[in-house]
Enzyme design. Structure first.
Site, short mmCIF file in Angstrom:
data_model
loop_
_atom_site.label_atom_id
_atom_site.label_comp_id
_atom_site.label_asym_id
_atom_site.label_seq_id
_atom_site.Cartn_x
_atom_site.Cartn_y
_atom_site.Cartn_z
N GLU A 258 0.83 -1.21 0.00
CA GLU A 258 0.00 0.00 0.00
C GLU A 258 0.86 1.26 0.00
OE1 GLU A 258 -3.23 0.59 -0.50
OE2 GLU A 258 -3.23 -1.53 -1.01
N CYS B 294 -12.86 2.03 -14.97
CA CYS B 294 -13.16 3.47 -14.90
C CYS B 294 -11.85 4.24 -14.81
CB CYS B 294 -14.07 3.76 -13.70
SG CYS B 294 -14.87 5.37 -13.85
N CYS C 191 -16.45 2.33 -20.67
CA CYS C 191 -17.87 2.50 -20.35
C CYS C 191 -18.73 1.46 -21.09
CB CYS C 191 -18.34 3.89 -20.73
SG CYS C 191 -17.46 5.20 -19.87
N CYS D 24 -19.22 -1.49 -18.98
CA CYS D 24 -19.28 -1.20 -17.54
C CYS D 24 -20.64 -1.60 -16.95
CB CYS D 24 -19.05 0.29 -17.32
SG CYS D 24 -19.29 0.78 -15.61
N CYS E 202 -24.77 5.52 -14.15
CA CYS E 202 -23.65 6.46 -14.05
C CYS E 202 -24.03 7.84 -14.58
CB CYS E 202 -22.45 5.91 -14.83
SG CYS E 202 -21.06 7.04 -14.87
FE1 SF4 Z 1 -16.82 4.82 -15.17
FE2 SF4 Z 1 -19.37 5.52 -15.55
FE3 SF4 Z 1 -17.90 4.77 -17.63
FE4 SF4 Z 1 -18.64 2.99 -15.81
S1 SF4 Z 1 -19.96 4.12 -17.19
S2 SF4 Z 1 -16.59 3.19 -16.69
S3 SF4 Z 1 -18.57 4.19 -13.94
S4 SF4 Z 1 -17.57 6.56 -16.34
#
Ligand code: SF4
Length: 351
Positions: A37, A192, A199, A202, A208
């Site tokens: 870390e 992200c 996205c 995602c 989002c």
């Molecule tokens: Fe990030 Fe939103 Fe894209 Fe998902 S949809 S990768 S949370 S910006």
């Protein structure tokens, strides 16, 4: 989005795609988690892996680290940057031996009382090493919250920080704490991401804010424009006829604390005056074109003057060494000094 939905979705993503074979996960002891870390602060996983393996091979536990000479710790850190982290790590190991009988604390306050451990790092250690719920808020998590929730103020602002910590607490599950923290880190680092987030695949696309409002590339908000100051330095690179170069150990305070570097002056005439005092004629110095090294808070523009000598001299009243450039790896060197000595070694700069 409810915390339950977020947790379930993120953990399901982690089960399929999360990182489960990082060097500090095998075995995932409190000591190894702590070291990783600290190394991962400001540094990416791919870079840290190599340094981590080398570090724990030499210092496999708190006892070994606490007993180490500071120079040895710095040498293993050499090239990783942000050298105060290595100093803090070493001091913390000694405190753990003295006050915690060599056992890494598992409470937030005790961890945060150690040098180099802030609230997010303490949360990461508690959740990853002890599998207990503790929120984190590193750069990846800040970015994720800003995008998911449409937070458009700079994450470095105090009021924004407060809001982001509240989100980290609100979404924290009571179970699978280690997996959840690792999932947050991995999701921010691989899906992200800062630029070109994935996205399209995602699992949070539908909820989002940034995606739905077409503002992914504008969130999180950038730091208000504040150009970094530029400092100037004049470095003296001396080499003897036998090939040794002169290095000085820097003081424990300031930039590159305790590392071996070239002697530096703020102004060219100061360097030249010092050369005269040491019996070197500045007219014979060869000046390289200016170079730049960027720190978090400023740029350092430095110019290197190269001088040749018959044999070693004593230049300053500080710890100093004459060393062959191909043996410089034995010392802890700042990255630009290491690069310069590599060039000398390859004769990419002519002396
Ligand atoms: Fe990030 Fe939103 Fe894209 Fe998902 S949809 S990768 S949370 S910006």
């Amino acid at each position: 989005m409810t915390p339950e939905h977020f947790q379930e979705t993120l953990l399901a993503w982690y089960d399929r795609f999360g990182r489960k074979h990082l060097p500090w996960q095998q075995p995932r002891t409190p000591y190894r988690v702590w070291i990783s870390e600290i190394m991962l602060q400001q540094t990416q996983v791919a870079t840290v892996e190599r340094y981590f393996r080398r570090f724990v091979a030499v210092f496999p536990d708190v006892t070994a680290l606490a007993r180490a000479h500071p120079d040895q710790v710095l040498q293993l850190w050499s090239g990783l940057g942000y050298y105060h982290r290595a100093q803090h790590l070493h001091r913390a190991a000694r405190i753990i031996m003295e006050r915690h009988s060599g056992t890494i604390p598992d409470r937030l306050e005790a961890l945060m009382a150690l040098p180099g451990i802030g609230r997010s790092t303490a949360g990461a250690i508690i959740s990853l090493a002890f599998d207990r719920p503790a929120p984190i808020l590193d750069g990846n998590v800040k970015r994720l919250w800003c995008r998911l929730h449409g937070i458009d103020t700079w994450p470095g602002e105090t009021s924004t920080q407060k809001r982001l910590w509240q989100l980290s607490e609100t979404y924290l599950p009571r179970q699978r704490s280690a997996d959840y923290t690792q999932a947050l880190m991995d999701f921010g680092a691989t899906v992200c991401t800062r630029s070109q987030p994935a996205c399209f695949g995602c699992p949070f696309q539908g909820e989002c804010f940034a995606y739905r409002s077409g503002r992914v590339d504008r969130l999180p908000a950038r730091r208000p424009v504040n150009t970094k100051p530029v400092r100037t330095g004049y470095w003296l690179l001396l080499q003897t006829a036998a090939g040794e170069v002169y290095l000085e150990k820097r003081s424990p305070a300031g930039i590159w604390p305790g590392l071996w570097a070239l002697p530096q002056w703020d102004r060219r005439h100061e360097l030249e005056a010092h050369c005269r005092l040491s019996g070197l004629d500045p007219a014979f110095l060869h000046w390289l074109p200016p170079r730049r090294h960027t720190f978090t808070h400023f740029h350092l523009d430095y110019v290197v003057a190269i001088g040749c000598l018959e044999k070693p001299i004593r230049l300053n009243d500080v710890p100093a060494r004459w060393i062959q450039p191909d043996r410089a790896d034995e010392l802890a060197l700042p990255a630009p000094v290491k690069k310069l000595l590599d060039e000398v070694n390859r004769r990419a700069v002519v002396i």
